[in-house]
Design a protein around this motif. Structure first.
Motif, PDB file in Angstrom:
ATOM      1  N   SER A   1       0.849  -1.189   0.000  1.00 19.24           N
ATOM      2  CA  SER A   1       0.000   0.000   0.000  1.00 19.24           C
ATOM      3  C   SER A   1       0.887   1.241   0.000  1.00 19.24           C
ATOM      4  O   SER A   1       2.020   1.221   0.483  1.00 19.24           O
ATOM      5  N   PHE A   2       0.349   2.325  -0.566  1.00 15.02           N
ATOM      6  CA  PHE A   2       1.098   3.569  -0.725  1.00 15.02           C
ATOM      7  C   PHE A   2       0.203   4.723  -0.279  1.00 15.02           C
ATOM      8  O   PHE A   2      -0.951   4.803  -0.690  1.00 15.02           O
ATOM      9  N   THR A   3       0.744   5.588   0.552  1.00 18.24           N
ATOM     10  CA  THR A   3      -0.006   6.732   1.066  1.00 18.24           C
ATOM     11  C   THR A   3       0.863   7.972   1.008  1.00 18.24           C
ATOM     12  O   THR A   3       2.033   7.935   1.409  1.00 18.24           O
ATOM     13  N   ARG A   4       0.309   9.075   0.535  1.00 17.22           N
ATOM     14  CA  ARG A   4       1.072  10.322   0.500  1.00 17.22           C
ATOM     15  C   ARG A   4       1.464  10.729   1.911  1.00 17.22           C
ATOM     16  O   ARG A   4       0.669  10.642   2.841  1.00 17.22           O
ATOM     17  N   ALA A   5       2.685  11.179   2.048  1.00 15.75           N
ATOM     18  CA  ALA A   5       3.212  11.656   3.325  1.00 15.75           C
ATOM     19  C   ALA A   5       3.842  13.027   3.083  1.00 15.75           C
ATOM     20  O   ALA A   5       4.126  13.393   1.941  1.00 15.75           O
ATOM     21  N   PRO A   6       4.084  13.805   4.146  1.00 17.76           N
ATOM     22  CA  PRO A   6       4.654  15.145   3.969  1.00 17.76           C
ATOM     23  C   PRO A   6       5.959  15.166   3.181  1.00 17.76           C
ATOM     24  O   PRO A   6       6.223  16.104   2.439  1.00 17.76           O
ATOM     25  N   SER A   7       6.774  14.119   3.321  1.00 17.88           N
ATOM     26  CA  SER A   7       8.075  14.128   2.650  1.00 17.88           C
ATOM     27  C   SER A   7       8.178  13.102   1.521  1.00 17.88           C
ATOM     28  O   SER A   7       9.269  12.745   1.102  1.00 17.88           O
ATOM     29  N   GLY A   8       7.040  12.619   1.046  1.00 17.72           N
ATOM     30  CA  GLY A   8       7.072  11.642  -0.034  1.00 17.72           C
ATOM     31  C   GLY A   8       5.875  10.716   0.011  1.00 17.72           C
ATOM     32  O   GLY A   8       4.741  11.163   0.187  1.00 17.72           O
ATOM     33  N   VAL A   9       6.121   9.419  -0.121  1.00 16.73           N
ATOM     34  CA  VAL A   9       5.059   8.410  -0.104  1.00 16.73           C
ATOM     35  C   VAL A   9       5.440   7.323   0.887  1.00 16.73           C
ATOM     36  O   VAL A   9       6.556   6.776   0.823  1.00 16.73           O
ATOM     37  N   ARG A  10       4.530   7.015   1.825  1.00 17.61           N
ATOM     38  CA  ARG A  10       4.777   5.917   2.749  1.00 17.61           C
ATOM     39  C   ARG A  10       4.454   4.608   2.050  1.00 17.61           C
ATOM     40  O   ARG A  10       3.357   4.426   1.501  1.00 17.61           O
TER      41      ARG A  10
END
Length: 201
Positions: A33-42
């Motif tokens: 799974s991929f989730t947008r994060a403040p410094s990129g993608v988790r």
């Protein structure tokens, strides 16, 4: 732009396509799974829990075959198609204020549902109402936004399409590949830019 349009295939296992909405994407192939994060993608997957820069994930997708694996069939033929809203050629309308011409504004026409198909030689729009085809060597410019694709067509103007679901980034990559291959086959060299106009090195 939805994350699944940026990560249109899984950067871990290469499964194509990914699924998801908004700031989330998921892979049915490996379960990542991929989730947008403040410094990129988790990125969460088998033994993976990290935040990666978007550019690194896009590079991994390219290493796994990028957009081409979805467009090259078992027979080796290059073809890709997606549902699209066809707006036709943009009309330039004058913008006036206090009796003076201030400039021009491009206005899209009424959208028509159909399918956009790309092959190694042409781009075709098909619907119940109409059928249009543009040879790739008539494309003079290529620009994409979050949902739309604009093409400059030789002696015609600017054509606009909107993709309700498909990744415009994938479409941009496929079009750039197809046009470059056509240029190469005709001995025209390497394309340096696609916008504001297609031109070689």
């Amino acid at each position: 732009m939805p994350l699944r349009h940026v990560l249109y295939r899984c950067p871990l296992c290469g499964h194509d396509p990914t699924e998801g909405k908004g700031d989330e994407a998921a892979c049915r192939g490996c379960g990542a799974s991929f989730t947008r994060a403040p410094s990129g993608v988790r990125v969460l997957g088998d033994g993976v829990d990290e935040v990666s820069p978007v550019a690194l994930l896009v590079d991994r997708i390219e290493e796994l075959g990028g957009c081409l694996t979805a467009a090259v069939g078992e027979d080796g033929a290059f073809r890709y198609a997606s549902p699209v809203l066809y707006h036709g050629f943009l009309e330039e309308r004058e913008v006036r204020g206090r009796g003076r011409l201030l400039g021009f504004r491009e206005t899209p026409g009424t959208a028509v549902d159909g399918v956009l198909e790309l092959t190694a030689r042409s781009l075709t729009f098909l619907s119940a109402e109409r059928s249009d085809e543009w040879p790739l060597d008539s494309v003079t410019a290529l620009q994409v936004s979050t949902r739309s694709l604009q093409l400059g067509i030789l002696r015609r103007g600017t054509l606009q399409m909107t993709f309700p679901e498909a990744s415009t980034l994938r479409w941009e990559a496929l079009l750039q590949h197809a046009i470059q291959e056509l240029w190469t086959s005709r001995g025209r060299g390497t394309i340096a830019e696609f916008q504001p106009r297609i031109s070689g090195l």
